[in-house]
Design a protein around this motif. Sequence first.
Motif, PDB file in Angstrom:
ATOM      1  N   SER A   1       0.840  -1.195   0.000  1.00  9.03           N
ATOM      2  CA  SER A   1       0.000   0.000   0.000  1.00  9.03           C
ATOM      3  C   SER A   1       0.875   1.245   0.000  1.00  9.03           C
ATOM      4  CB  SER A   1      -0.886  -0.011   1.250  1.00  9.03           C
ATOM      5  OG  SER A   1      -1.717   1.118   1.288  1.00  9.03           O
ATOM      6  N   GLY A   2       0.496   2.221  -0.815  1.00  7.34           N
ATOM      7  CA  GLY A   2       1.241   3.470  -0.845  1.00  7.34           C
ATOM      8  C   GLY A   2       0.567   4.488  -1.731  1.00  7.34           C
TER       9      GLY A   2
ATOM     10  N   ASN B   1       3.500   6.596  -9.317  1.00  8.57           N
ATOM     11  CA  ASN B   1       4.437   6.113  -8.302  1.00  8.57           C
ATOM     12  C   ASN B   1       4.826   4.649  -8.515  1.00  8.57           C
ATOM     13  OD1 ASN B   1       6.014   6.896  -6.098  1.00  8.57           O
ATOM     14  ND2 ASN B   1       4.542   6.150  -4.606  1.00  8.57           N
TER      15      ASN B   1
ATOM     16  N   PHE C   1       6.928   1.177  -6.034  1.00  4.55           N
ATOM     17  CA  PHE C   1       6.177  -0.072  -5.864  1.00  4.55           C
ATOM     18  C   PHE C   1       6.975  -1.235  -6.440  1.00  4.55           C
ATOM     19  CE2 PHE C   1       2.564   2.587  -4.905  1.00  4.55           C
ATOM     20  CZ  PHE C   1       1.707   1.793  -4.172  1.00  4.55           C
TER      21      PHE C   1
ATOM     22  N   THR D   1       3.325  -0.901   4.074  1.00  2.00           N
ATOM     23  CA  THR D   1       3.150   0.460   3.587  1.00  2.00           C
ATOM     24  C   THR D   1       4.452   1.057   3.054  1.00  2.00           C
ATOM     25  OG1 THR D   1       3.522   1.352   5.817  1.00  2.00           O
ATOM     26  CG2 THR D   1       1.231   0.936   5.144  1.00  2.00           C
ATOM     27  N   LEU D   2       4.303   1.827   1.989  1.00  2.00           N
ATOM     28  CA  LEU D   2       5.415   2.590   1.418  1.00  2.00           C
ATOM     29  C   LEU D   2       5.469   3.974   2.071  1.00  2.00           C
ATOM     30  CD1 LEU D   2       5.054   1.724  -2.374  1.00  2.00           C
ATOM     31  CD2 LEU D   2       6.891   1.022  -0.829  1.00  2.00           C
TER      32      LEU D   2
ATOM     33  N   ASP E   1       5.152   7.815   2.893  1.00  2.00           N
ATOM     34  CA  ASP E   1       4.124   8.817   2.616  1.00  2.00           C
ATOM     35  C   ASP E   1       2.737   8.230   2.407  1.00  2.00           C
ATOM     36  OD1 ASP E   1       5.956  10.935   2.886  1.00  2.00           O
ATOM     37  OD2 ASP E   1       6.583  10.704   0.799  1.00  2.00           O
ATOM     38  N   TRP E   2       2.520   6.984   2.810  1.00  3.71           N
ATOM     39  CA  TRP E   2       1.201   6.368   2.635  1.00  3.71           C
ATOM     40  C   TRP E   2       0.132   7.183   3.344  1.00  3.71           C
ATOM     41  CZ3 TRP E   2      -1.912   4.972   6.619  1.00  3.71           C
ATOM     42  CH2 TRP E   2      -1.329   4.836   7.879  1.00  3.71           C
TER      43      TRP E   2
ATOM     44  N   SER F   1      -2.045   9.570   1.374  1.00  4.13           N
ATOM     45  CA  SER F   1      -2.840   8.987   0.287  1.00  4.13           C
ATOM     46  C   SER F   1      -4.206   8.567   0.810  1.00  4.13           C
ATOM     47  CB  SER F   1      -2.108   7.765  -0.278  1.00  4.13           C
ATOM     48  OG  SER F   1      -2.983   6.981  -1.051  1.00  4.13           O
TER      49      SER F   1
ATOM     50  N   ALA G   1      -4.488   4.709   0.353  1.00 10.97           N
ATOM     51  CA  ALA G   1      -3.661   3.937   1.283  1.00 10.97           C
ATOM     52  C   ALA G   1      -4.203   4.043   2.710  1.00 10.97           C
ATOM     53  CB  ALA G   1      -2.210   4.398   1.211  1.00 10.97           C
TER      54      ALA G   1
ATOM     55  N   ASN H   1       5.513  -1.270   8.147  1.00 11.24           N
ATOM     56  CA  ASN H   1       6.259  -0.477   7.175  1.00 11.24           C
ATOM     57  C   ASN H   1       6.999  -1.456   6.263  1.00 11.24           C
ATOM     58  OD1 ASN H   1       8.848   0.732   6.204  1.00 11.24           O
ATOM     59  ND2 ASN H   1       7.996   2.555   7.156  1.00 11.24           N
TER      60      ASN H   1
END
Length: 108
Positions: free
Chosen positions: A12-13, A22, A26, A72-73, A75-76, A79, A82, A98
């Motif tokens: 997720s991101g 992006n 990913f 999570t990526l 800066d999620w 979003s 996300a 993370n």
Amino acid sequence: MPPTNCKRVYLSGPMTSLPGLNFPPFAAMIDSLRAGGHTVTNPTELNPDGGSWNDRMRRDIVSLMECDTVATLPDWEHSKGARLEVLIAERLGMTVVNAHDLVTREAV
């Protein structure tokens, strides 16, 4: 501490309004997670042709339900999609971690 023996990971991101949706971050993380033996569900692979945000999220959430961990990526939290994915995962008692921490723990 989340388990490192995750069976199925949903990545997720942030995507919307970012250059190339992006995809490069990913792709890089998916390679690392898969190299660690994880089965990874990637929203960029679920929605290669885009579509509306609602259409993409409907497909993504269905796939999220088949996973037991959300990674999570960065800066999620900025979003909308996300944040929704993480909220759903938390409410359903899934592991949220993370993605970089998951890869780093496995490398040790």
